[in-house]
Design an enzyme around this catalytic site. Sequence first.
Site: not given
Lengths: 304, 304
Positions: B12, B14, B186, B194
């Site tokens: 998704a 790359g 980040k 997550n």
Amino acid sequence: MILTFTVFGTGAVGAYYGGRLAELGNTVHFLARSDYDTIKESGLKIHSPKGDIFLENPSVFNKTDDIPPSDVVLIALKTTGNSILREQIAPLVHKDTALLVLQNGLGMEEEFQSWFPENPVLGGMCFICSRKKAPGIIEHLDYGLMTLGALNPDHKDLRDEVGRLMDEASVPVTLVDDLHEARWRKLLWNIPYNGLTVALNCNTQDIMTNPDSRHLIRVLMEEVIAGAAVCGCVIEKEAVEKMLIFTDKMTPYEPSMKLDFNYKRSMEIEYMYDRPLKEAASRGYVMKSVFMLRDQLKFIQSRY
Amino acid sequence: MILTFTVFGTGAVGAYYGGRLAELGNTVHFLARSDYDTIKESGLKIHSPKGDIFLENPSVFNKTDDIPPSDVVLIALKTTGNSILREQIAPLVHKDTALLVLQNGLGMEEEFQSWFPENPVLGGMCFICSRKKAPGIIEHLDYGLMTLGALNPDHKDLRDEVGRLMDEASVPVTLVDDLHEARWRKLLWNIPYNGLTVALNCNTQDIMTNPDSRHLIRVLMEEVIAGAAVCGCVIEKEAVEKMLIFTDKMTPYEPSMKLDFNYKRSMEIEYMYDRPLKEAASRGYVMKSVFMLRDQLKFIQSRY
């Protein structure tokens, strides 16, 4: 001294202890709700490895107003109902009636005392595996020890007498002088195992056999010990290792909060998490991991 | 300077960035595994609100040995495979080949640098919502910004040139001088969202709209800021509020780790949790709530 009893909440815990007292001939009144009709008709049955109990004609009620005065009221309902308990219990609390709080968590005795400032308040920590199998039928699986303390040292004699009667009724009793500390010691087990079996949707053995969740248990216990310490309750560090070994030996178990979760019942988050957190925080210590677990539990409950 | 590229991992992420570069005529080789046959036969398709891309005859390979040397290798595989990545990637790393790490987490660039000490290493943080729809078909949903930095200040020119080419290829780029700090920034989003969407089995919106889990997000973010600080990366406290507002505005979203969980794929716990925890702890600060979340994730993964 001949003490009479009322069991407020004839569930897995109340029925067991009340049943043990009643089978020896003590006067025990039971307040039951959903199970009232069945118990009235067919009696109260407790299956137990320590001997079954069958009370053919127990003194059972479905309204507090009808219950005759007794010396000791055993509070055996979940803390999730405590916000309306004061009003419900008031008709049972006469001059000198003692309240014996069999709930999990922290701060219940102080709350009951604030509601009924003249009455003796005792606390009993129940180490018991039992469950309701059907209306009027309790299955006692294991343990049953009660740690018993008085909120106020003036009531030590009463504590001793209740302890003696329990002991006579095959309930092993440990008497403690510091009820507050005993409550924190119980939290040492309750806080990690209740919350984590819900957050991770598993039983005690699952947590104990995985190194990461086992680490988590240890972290939570160490926090509870630090929390207890700022609240003036010294729990020795070795207690962590002892609890771990104790739990390793236990049959894989789903604690009460996990059962509440399974059945989408309200969880005892306030008394088992919020109150200890608040007490420690008011003395300057934030139990960060406990707080995180609490937030998760509240989230999980909100999505029932 | 004309740079040529190899995309290591045509998934998704790359495929999107490589596709954007290739559509403008840059030389881009793609390494694909499961999708190789489809791409070889039918090309590579990227559906995107910023314009679809169709590479009819991309330079696609299923073995690294066959790929011609290129100037920049985009590392676009999940970090869960990094333990064997060194060996896999070695045939692509020639003298001067730059490595552009598009992975999530902390410490990847330093690791690549230790494996290939003579080669320039860049890091790209991808703010992108995209997914693989079918073999050879990528669906780009939203965003796409890349924050780009060089591990070593000597490679600023290279960073600028890669940034310029990305920009030309409709990839908005933010250049940063401190890659380490950018990685921590980040993490400020990645660590809470997550992990919690996995631990609580929900999406970002579910967490944001419940006051308790929202509190938890804030606690985790504050810990990440404190962790970053001991590691020499100053993130202003206001970043927490900004992130919350940013996430409030996002479409309800399942982050990459949640998708890995859904599909019972290995989760990026090591680079996203273990490494930041280790870095902060080695400088004397334990991110306790982050640690707890990590333990839970490890437990959850062990029960796939």
